[in-house]
Scaffold this motif. Structure first.
Motif, PDB file in Angstrom:
ATOM      1  N   TRP A 191       0.815  -1.205   0.000  1.00  0.00           N
ATOM      2  CA  TRP A 191       0.000   0.000   0.000  1.00  0.00           C
ATOM      3  C   TRP A 191       0.852   1.259   0.000  1.00  0.00           C
ATOM      4  CZ3 TRP A 191      -4.997   0.420  -1.169  1.00  0.00           C
ATOM      5  CH2 TRP A 191      -5.705  -0.784  -1.275  1.00  0.00           C
ATOM      6  N   GLY A 192       2.062   1.168   0.486  1.00  0.00           N
ATOM      7  CA  GLY A 192       2.989   2.288   0.318  1.00  0.00           C
ATOM      8  C   GLY A 192       3.279   2.540  -1.147  1.00  0.00           C
ATOM      9  N   MET A 193       3.515   1.474  -1.892  1.00  0.00           N
ATOM     10  CA  MET A 193       3.760   1.609  -3.327  1.00  0.00           C
ATOM     11  C   MET A 193       2.522   2.115  -4.067  1.00  0.00           C
ATOM     12  SD  MET A 193       6.918   0.403  -4.202  1.00  0.00           S
ATOM     13  CE  MET A 193       6.868  -0.540  -5.743  1.00  0.00           C
ATOM     14  N   LEU A 194       1.342   1.637  -3.670  1.00  0.00           N
ATOM     15  CA  LEU A 194       0.122   2.018  -4.366  1.00  0.00           C
ATOM     16  C   LEU A 194      -0.273   3.476  -4.118  1.00  0.00           C
ATOM     17  CD1 LEU A 194      -2.078  -1.196  -3.972  1.00  0.00           C
ATOM     18  CD2 LEU A 194      -0.949  -0.342  -6.046  1.00  0.00           C
ATOM     19  N   GLY A 195       0.454   4.175  -3.258  1.00  0.00           N
ATOM     20  CA  GLY A 195       0.245   5.607  -3.139  1.00  0.00           C
ATOM     21  C   GLY A 195       0.683   6.359  -4.377  1.00  0.00           C
ATOM     22  N   ALA A 196       1.459   5.713  -5.248  1.00  0.00           N
ATOM     23  CA  ALA A 196       1.950   6.355  -6.470  1.00  0.00           C
ATOM     24  C   ALA A 196       0.863   6.370  -7.545  1.00  0.00           C
ATOM     25  CB  ALA A 196       3.179   5.622  -6.988  1.00  0.00           C
ATOM     26  N   ASP A 197       0.981   7.318  -8.457  1.00  0.00           N
ATOM     27  CA  ASP A 197       0.155   7.323  -9.661  1.00  0.00           C
ATOM     28  C   ASP A 197       0.694   6.352 -10.700  1.00  0.00           C
ATOM     29  OD1 ASP A 197      -1.701   9.732  -9.152  1.00  0.00           O
ATOM     30  OD2 ASP A 197       0.284  10.573  -8.798  1.00  0.00           O
ATOM     31  N   GLU A 230      -1.225  -7.181 -24.727  1.00  0.00           N
ATOM     32  CA  GLU A 230      -0.319  -6.496 -25.641  1.00  0.00           C
ATOM     33  C   GLU A 230       0.103  -5.176 -25.013  1.00  0.00           C
ATOM     34  OE1 GLU A 230      -2.060  -6.054 -29.452  1.00  0.00           O
ATOM     35  OE2 GLU A 230      -2.361  -8.198 -29.759  1.00  0.00           O
ATOM     36  N   GLY A 231       1.290  -4.717 -25.351  1.00  0.00           N
ATOM     37  CA  GLY A 231       1.796  -3.471 -24.790  1.00  0.00           C
ATOM     38  C   GLY A 231       2.488  -3.713 -23.463  1.00  0.00           C
ATOM     39  N   HIS A 232       2.873  -2.645 -22.801  1.00  0.00           N
ATOM     40  CA  HIS A 232       3.664  -2.793 -21.591  1.00  0.00           C
ATOM     41  C   HIS A 232       3.084  -2.010 -20.421  1.00  0.00           C
ATOM     42  CE1 HIS A 232       5.403   0.729 -23.758  1.00  0.00           C
ATOM     43  NE2 HIS A 232       5.330   1.272 -22.558  1.00  0.00           N
ATOM     44  N   GLN A 233       1.782  -1.695 -20.475  1.00  0.00           N
ATOM     45  CA  GLN A 233       1.156  -0.909 -19.420  1.00  0.00           C
ATOM     46  C   GLN A 233       0.035  -1.714 -18.768  1.00  0.00           C
ATOM     47  OE1 GLN A 233       1.973   2.151 -18.282  1.00  0.00           O
ATOM     48  NE2 GLN A 233       0.376   2.105 -16.739  1.00  0.00           N
ATOM     49  N   GLY A 234       0.140  -1.886 -17.477  1.00  0.00           N
ATOM     50  CA  GLY A 234      -0.917  -2.502 -16.698  1.00  0.00           C
ATOM     51  C   GLY A 234      -1.317  -1.557 -15.596  1.00  0.00           C
ATOM     52  N   GLY A 235      -1.953  -2.088 -14.555  1.00  0.00           N
ATOM     53  CA  GLY A 235      -2.324  -1.213 -13.470  1.00  0.00           C
ATOM     54  C   GLY A 235      -3.109  -1.917 -12.394  1.00  0.00           C
ATOM     55  N   VAL A 236      -3.383  -1.179 -11.329  1.00  0.00           N
ATOM     56  CA  VAL A 236      -4.113  -1.701 -10.178  1.00  0.00           C
ATOM     57  C   VAL A 236      -5.169  -0.689  -9.759  1.00  0.00           C
ATOM     58  CG1 VAL A 236      -3.949  -2.503  -7.790  1.00  0.00           C
ATOM     59  CG2 VAL A 236      -2.055  -2.946  -9.374  1.00  0.00           C
ATOM     60  N   HIS A 237      -6.439  -1.115  -9.713  1.00  0.00           N
ATOM     61  CA  HIS A 237      -7.509  -0.329  -9.114  1.00  0.00           C
ATOM     62  C   HIS A 237      -7.575  -0.710  -7.635  1.00  0.00           C
ATOM     63  CE1 HIS A 237      -9.154   1.053 -12.992  1.00  0.00           C
ATOM     64  NE2 HIS A 237      -8.889  -0.170 -13.433  1.00  0.00           N
ATOM     65  N   HIS A 238      -7.676   0.271  -6.757  1.00  0.00           N
ATOM     66  CA  HIS A 238      -7.606  -0.071  -5.333  1.00  0.00           C
ATOM     67  C   HIS A 238      -8.413   0.895  -4.481  1.00  0.00           C
ATOM     68  CE1 HIS A 238      -4.404   3.077  -5.054  1.00  0.00           C
ATOM     69  NE2 HIS A 238      -4.035   2.596  -6.223  1.00  0.00           N
ATOM     70  N   ARG A 239      -8.920   0.357  -3.386  1.00  0.00           N
ATOM     71  CA  ARG A 239      -9.618   1.152  -2.374  1.00  0.00           C
ATOM     72  C   ARG A 239      -8.910   0.954  -1.050  1.00  0.00           C
ATOM     73  NH1 ARG A 239     -14.971   2.900  -2.967  1.00  0.00           N
ATOM     74  NH2 ARG A 239     -15.990   2.324  -4.924  1.00  0.00           N
ATOM     75  N   GLU A 243      -9.840   4.653   8.660  1.00  0.00           N
ATOM     76  CA  GLU A 243      -9.817   4.404  10.096  1.00  0.00           C
ATOM     77  C   GLU A 243     -11.195   4.068  10.656  1.00  0.00           C
ATOM     78  OE1 GLU A 243      -7.997   7.629  12.128  1.00  0.00           O
ATOM     79  OE2 GLU A 243      -6.005   7.302  11.247  1.00  0.00           O
ATOM     80  N   ASP A 244     -12.275   4.557  10.038  1.00  0.00           N
ATOM     81  CA  ASP A 244     -13.614   4.271  10.547  1.00  0.00           C
ATOM     82  C   ASP A 244     -14.177   2.955  10.019  1.00  0.00           C
ATOM     83  OD1 ASP A 244     -14.245   4.792   7.927  1.00  0.00           O
ATOM     84  OD2 ASP A 244     -15.438   6.583   8.322  1.00  0.00           O
ATOM     85  N   GLY A 245     -13.332   2.191   9.283  1.00  0.00           N
ATOM     86  CA  GLY A 245     -13.756   0.885   8.802  1.00  0.00           C
ATOM     87  C   GLY A 245     -14.416   0.889   7.441  1.00  0.00           C
ATOM     88  N   SER A 246     -14.569   2.053   6.822  1.00  0.00           N
ATOM     89  CA  SER A 246     -15.136   2.127   5.482  1.00  0.00           C
ATOM     90  C   SER A 246     -14.019   2.187   4.446  1.00  0.00           C
ATOM     91  CB  SER A 246     -16.033   3.362   5.358  1.00  0.00           C
ATOM     92  OG  SER A 246     -15.263   4.546   5.536  1.00  0.00           O
ATOM     93  N   TYR A 247     -14.390   2.043   3.175  1.00  0.00           N
ATOM     94  CA  TYR A 247     -13.404   2.107   2.106  1.00  0.00           C
ATOM     95  C   TYR A 247     -13.390   3.497   1.468  1.00  0.00           C
ATOM     96  CZ  TYR A 247     -12.638  -2.910   2.291  1.00  0.00           C
ATOM     97  OH  TYR A 247     -12.306  -4.169   2.705  1.00  0.00           O
ATOM     98  N   GLY A 248     -12.214   3.986   1.179  1.00  0.00           N
ATOM     99  CA  GLY A 248     -12.064   5.279   0.536  1.00  0.00           C
ATOM    100  C   GLY A 248     -12.395   5.209  -0.943  1.00  0.00           C
ATOM    101  N   GLU A 249     -12.127   6.298  -1.628  1.00  0.00           N
ATOM    102  CA  GLU A 249     -12.437   6.369  -3.056  1.00  0.00           C
ATOM    103  C   GLU A 249     -11.544   5.422  -3.851  1.00  0.00           C
ATOM    104  OE1 GLU A 249     -11.463  10.052  -4.911  1.00  0.00           O
ATOM    105  OE2 GLU A 249      -9.622  10.325  -3.757  1.00  0.00           O
ATOM    106  N   MET A 250     -12.079   4.990  -4.975  1.00  0.00           N
ATOM    107  CA  MET A 250     -11.309   4.125  -5.874  1.00  0.00           C
ATOM    108  C   MET A 250     -10.204   4.943  -6.535  1.00  0.00           C
ATOM    109  SD  MET A 250     -10.978   1.053  -7.142  1.00  0.00           S
ATOM    110  CE  MET A 250     -12.566   0.217  -6.968  1.00  0.00           C
TER     111      MET A 250
END
Length: 486
Positions: A191-197, A230-239, A243-250
């Motif tokens: 999750w530290g890494m996923l802070g990146a764009d 094909e190509g060299h670009q992938g990605g990760v969608h994440h929530r 702290e209140d137990g809910s999920y933030g924005e995608m």
């Protein structure tokens, strides 16, 4: 003045020396990456390189307020730095990503590990805070390597307006090895890494490994990734779990492949300096008219130097016609000698080279000429002499030596390359490729390389050099900047 483009890396573009009279002097760093990043940043307005003070002289420079334009050093407590750098980055993350654990004995994740992890977190937080302080609104930030894996997430919390990239110069661990880390630690790392764009890796394989490891329901959130066919670009969608137990924005983090190459013109200029010519003359005097097998590595466990030496010994055993006709020029720079396992490995390399010389050497022929010194001029001289380049890591992010030797070799060289090198994806068509664990196959590849017709060797070298210089450091850096937009 706030910066529009920032680079964060453990090591900076310069270091300081403290003279006996108390004066400080700065020295520019060497190596293709430092040179390439320096050139790329020079073309960027208001660019800044943030790095750690590595030595007592560096820390003294920070305390005195001495700095170079475009560089900011962070004076991190030496004990915290040692825990973060040696205790976590080099003893845990490096071993995890390179699959180096002796599993019956290690890893051991105990209270001491967690104390060091706290230092690693503090070290990353110091970089994040410095970047947040120095960055202009909407600035682009490029964070470098596994030392700073937590920075994107920490920086995102401090400055959500920034566009953040992270590049990993090592492999990324396969999911099963990554899951050897304690659940909470693995989750913080991912999750530290996923802070990146945008995340960058040298190869599609390492990018895919990250995506595979990140897309498991985790204690800090949920993620779903994709690797395009094909190509060299992938990605990760994440929530992210709040702290209140809910999920933030995608959010979405792009994951791309940026295979770092070499600057051919710069490298050839370095290889033809007078000091390199002197080293070349000395080596030619020792080697005579014999063929050469060249390798240049740090004495790093993943580089597989011992199996390379064993393959050379098997070549001399099974193909005795090469005795007296070939010399193995091996440069093995001492690496991480403050860690006992590395000191032992360096000693083993020296011991095996001596055994081969004792077994096969004659009065006029020393089969292995090994240099366990950081001697860049000697390495470049060996590049120029190379008939065969032996690059056989068990697992390597890229391995620029595999790209450098074909660019510099004067007579053309045959590249014997293991499937474990990141460079394998780009260079395999024109290399002789081997399983890094198969000593016999490597010995036979060396024999095939030594007997390859000159015309074929020259054509292969030409194509290898073209592939090696396709994305030099400045272009590699610019491609990642462009991926962030702006």
């Amino acid at each position: 003045m706030a910066s529009q483009v920032l680079v964060a890396a453990n090591r900076g573009p310069l270091s300081y020396a403290l003279a006996d009279d108390g004066t400080l002097s700065a020295r520019r760093g060497g190596g293709g990456l430092v040179s390439g990043l320096s050139a790329a940043l020079a073309a960027q307005p208001e660019a800044l390189w943030i790095c750690a003070a590595l030595s007592a002289a560096d820390r003294e420079a920070v305390r005195r307020g001495i700095s170079e334009p475009g560089v900011r050093m962070l004076d991190i407590d030496p004990a915290v730095y040692d825990d973060a750098y040696n205790g976590i980055a080099n003893s845990v993350l490096w071993f995890t990503h390179h699959h180096l654990y002796d599993v019956p004995r290690e890893p051991v994740f105990d209270a001491e590990f967690r104390r060091r992890w706290d230092s690693y977190t503090a070290y990353n937080q110091a970089f994040a805070e410095a970047l947040a302080e120095e960055a202009a609104p909407g600035a682009r930030v490029l964070v470098q390597d596994y030392h700073l894996a937590l920075v994107p997430g920490a920086l995102r919390e401090l400055r959500p307006d920034l566009r953040i990239a992270h590049f990993t110069h090592t492999p990324w661990a396969s999911p099963d090895v990554l899951h050897m880390l304690p659940d909470d630690i693995r989750s913080r790392l991912v999750w530290g890494m996923l802070g990146a764009d945008q995340l960058g890796f040298h190869t599609a394989a390492w990018a895919a490994a990250f995506i595979s490891g990140a897309t498991v329901d985790d204690v800090h959130g949920v993620a779903d990734g994709f690797v395009p066919r094909e190509g060299h670009q992938g990605g990760v969608h994440h929530r992210r779990l709040t702290e209140d137990g809910s999920y933030g924005e995608m959010r979405f983090t792009g994951v791309g492949q940026y295979p770092l190459g070499v600057d051919g013109d710069d490298l050839r200029a370095l290889a033809h300096r007078p000091e390199v010519d002197d080293k070349l003359a000395a080596l030619r005097a020792e080697v005579g008219d014999r063929r050469t097998i060249v390798r240049v590595d740090r004495t790093e466990l993943s580089k597989n130097i011992l199996r390379g030496l064993l393959a050379y010994r098997e070549l001399l055993t099974t193909h005795p016609e090469w005795r007296g006709r070939v010399v193995h020029l091996a440069s093995a720079y001492p690496s991480r000698q403050d860690l006992q396992v590395y000191r032992a490995y360096t000693a083993s390399v020296e011991s095996l080279a001596a055994e081969i010389n004792d077994e096969f050497g004659t009065e006029g022929w020393e089969p292995v000429l090994i240099s366990v010194q950081d001697d860049f001029a000697r390495s470049l001289a060996a590049y120029r002499m190379a008939d065969v380049a032996l690059i056989n890591p068990v697992r390597d992010g890229m391995n620029l030596v595999a790209k450098e030797i074909p660019v510099v070799s004067e007579a053309g060289c045959v590249l014997v390359l293991s499937t474990g090198a990141g460079a394998y994806e780009e260079l395999r068509q024109d290399a002789l490729t081997v399983n890094p664990y198969d000593v016999t196959a490597t010995a036979e590849a060396l024999h095939a390389a030594l007997t390859m017709p000159e015309e074929e060797r020259a054509e292969r070298t030409k194509r290898l050099a073209a592939a090696a210089t396709a994305l030099p450091p400045a272009s590699w850096f610019t491609a990642q900047l462009e991926a962030l937009g702006g």
